[in-house]
Design a protein around this motif. Sequence first.
Motif, short mmCIF file in Angstrom:
data_model
loop_
_atom_site.label_atom_id
_atom_site.label_comp_id
_atom_site.label_asym_id
_atom_site.label_seq_id
_atom_site.Cartn_x
_atom_site.Cartn_y
_atom_site.Cartn_z
N GLY A 17 0.82 -1.21 0.00
CA GLY A 17 0.00 0.00 0.00
C GLY A 17 0.85 1.26 0.00
O GLY A 17 0.58 2.21 -0.74
N ASN A 18 1.89 1.27 0.82
CA ASN A 18 2.77 2.43 0.87
C ASN A 18 3.62 2.55 -0.37
O ASN A 18 3.87 3.65 -0.86
CB ASN A 18 3.63 2.39 2.13
N PHE A 19 4.09 1.42 -0.89
CA PHE A 19 4.84 1.45 -2.14
C PHE A 19 4.00 2.05 -3.24
O PHE A 19 4.42 2.95 -3.96
CB PHE A 19 5.29 0.04 -2.54
N LEU A 20 2.78 1.56 -3.37
CA LEU A 20 1.89 1.99 -4.45
C LEU A 20 1.54 3.47 -4.34
O LEU A 20 1.59 4.20 -5.32
CB LEU A 20 0.62 1.13 -4.46
N SER A 21 1.19 3.92 -3.15
CA SER A 21 0.80 5.33 -3.01
C SER A 21 1.98 6.25 -3.26
O SER A 21 1.85 7.28 -3.91
CB SER A 21 0.17 5.59 -1.64
N SER A 22 3.16 5.88 -2.77
CA SER A 22 4.34 6.71 -3.00
C SER A 22 4.73 6.71 -4.47
O SER A 22 5.03 7.76 -5.05
CB SER A 22 5.51 6.20 -2.14
N PHE A 23 4.71 5.54 -5.09
CA PHE A 23 5.04 5.41 -6.51
C PHE A 23 4.10 6.28 -7.35
O PHE A 23 4.53 7.06 -8.20
CB PHE A 23 4.94 3.95 -6.94
N ALA A 24 2.81 6.15 -7.09
CA ALA A 24 1.81 6.92 -7.85
C ALA A 24 1.98 8.42 -7.61
O ALA A 24 1.87 9.22 -8.55
CB ALA A 24 0.40 6.47 -7.47
N TRP A 25 2.25 8.80 -6.37
CA TRP A 25 2.33 10.22 -6.07
C TRP A 25 3.50 10.89 -6.79
O TRP A 25 3.40 12.04 -7.21
CB TRP A 25 2.41 10.50 -4.58
N VAL A 26 4.60 10.21 -6.98
CA VAL A 26 5.73 10.82 -7.69
C VAL A 26 5.28 11.22 -9.10
O VAL A 26 5.56 12.33 -9.56
CB VAL A 26 6.96 9.89 -7.73
N PHE A 27 4.55 10.35 -9.78
CA PHE A 27 4.06 10.68 -11.12
C PHE A 27 3.00 11.78 -11.09
O PHE A 27 3.04 12.71 -11.89
CB PHE A 27 3.49 9.43 -11.82
N ILE A 28 2.07 11.66 -10.16
CA ILE A 28 1.04 12.68 -10.06
C ILE A 28 1.68 14.04 -9.74
O ILE A 28 1.31 15.06 -10.33
CB ILE A 28 0.00 12.30 -8.98
N GLY A 29 2.62 14.05 -8.82
CA GLY A 29 3.31 15.28 -8.45
C GLY A 29 4.04 15.91 -9.63
O GLY A 29 4.01 17.12 -9.83
N TRP A 30 4.70 15.07 -10.42
CA TRP A 30 5.41 15.55 -11.61
C TRP A 30 4.45 16.20 -12.60
O TRP A 30 4.69 17.31 -13.09
CB TRP A 30 6.17 14.40 -12.26
N LEU A 31 3.36 15.50 -12.88
CA LEU A 31 2.37 16.03 -13.82
C LEU A 31 1.73 17.31 -13.30
O LEU A 31 1.59 18.30 -14.03
CB LEU A 31 1.30 14.98 -14.12
N LEU A 32 1.37 17.30 -12.03
CA LEU A 32 0.73 18.46 -11.42
C LEU A 32 1.66 19.66 -11.38
O LEU A 32 1.30 20.77 -11.78
CB LEU A 32 0.24 18.11 -10.01
N TRP A 33 2.89 19.45 -10.91
CA TRP A 33 3.85 20.55 -10.81
C TRP A 33 4.18 21.11 -12.19
O TRP A 33 4.27 22.32 -12.37
CB TRP A 33 5.11 20.10 -10.10
N SER A 34 4.34 20.24 -13.16
CA SER A 34 4.62 20.70 -14.52
C SER A 34 3.46 21.52 -15.08
O SER A 34 3.67 22.58 -15.69
CB SER A 34 4.91 19.51 -15.43
N ALA A 35 2.24 21.03 -14.88
CA ALA A 35 1.07 21.74 -15.41
C ALA A 35 0.86 23.09 -14.72
O ALA A 35 0.62 24.11 -15.39
CB ALA A 35 -0.18 20.88 -15.25
N VAL A 36 0.98 23.11 -13.40
CA VAL A 36 0.80 24.37 -12.67
C VAL A 36 1.91 25.36 -13.04
O VAL A 36 1.65 26.55 -13.26
CB VAL A 36 0.77 24.12 -11.14
N THR A 37 3.13 24.87 -13.12
CA THR A 37 4.26 25.73 -13.49
C THR A 37 4.05 26.30 -14.88
O THR A 37 4.27 27.50 -15.12
CB THR A 37 5.58 24.94 -13.41
N TYR A 38 3.64 25.46 -15.80
CA TYR A 38 3.36 25.92 -17.15
C TYR A 38 2.28 27.01 -17.13
O TYR A 38 2.44 28.08 -17.72
CB TYR A 38 2.92 24.74 -18.04
N PHE A 39 1.17 26.73 -16.45
CA PHE A 39 0.05 27.67 -16.41
C PHE A 39 0.46 29.00 -15.77
O PHE A 39 0.22 30.07 -16.34
CB PHE A 39 -1.14 27.06 -15.65
N VAL A 40 1.08 28.95 -14.60
CA VAL A 40 1.47 30.18 -13.90
C VAL A 40 2.51 30.95 -14.71
O VAL A 40 2.39 32.16 -14.90
CB VAL A 40 2.00 29.85 -12.48
N GLY A 41 3.52 30.23 -15.17
CA GLY A 41 4.60 30.90 -15.90
C GLY A 41 4.16 31.55 -17.20
O GLY A 41 4.60 32.65 -17.54
#
Length: 171
Positions: free
Chosen positions: A57-81
Amino acid sequence: MFEYIPGIFKLDPNTFEEIEHNQSATSQAAMVVAIIALLSGFGSGVGAMVSGKSFFGNFLSSFAWVFIGWLLWSAVTYFVGTTFFKGQASLDEMLRVIGFAYAPQCLAIIPCVGWLIGLVWSLAAVFIAVRQGLDLDNMKAFITIAIGFVIVLIGNAVIAMVFGGVTGLLG
């Protein structure tokens, strides 16, 4: 992919410029993020096991969050910038430069302090990635990153609450 890694660790602005303009590097950036996700997931899973919780459970949530975080941070950075500071980039370019900026997080394999060194180094790499990727000055790049980082932290908290409940059921 590996030809960029030394430049990432050196925080070389030219390396980020090359990544930004290399349209075939998006999948390579995703591979960097996948490696970090595997390491993060494994570390989180082992940490959970030590405290009597579910590895999977912890492996899966951490693994998934790294991808979600990358996509989210990239999208927000793109939008704000691009919206507020008139930066010049595409979402793909942000995915590439920020994805490669995750590379120093591999230092988390060093016991005790590796995660902190990797995090600080990765944040410095993200700063250069965003500055170069969006063609912004230092202050605009910093504000863009800060807004994205706060949104990612909020997302992380929400995901942790959701997966925390699931992890509790699995463990």
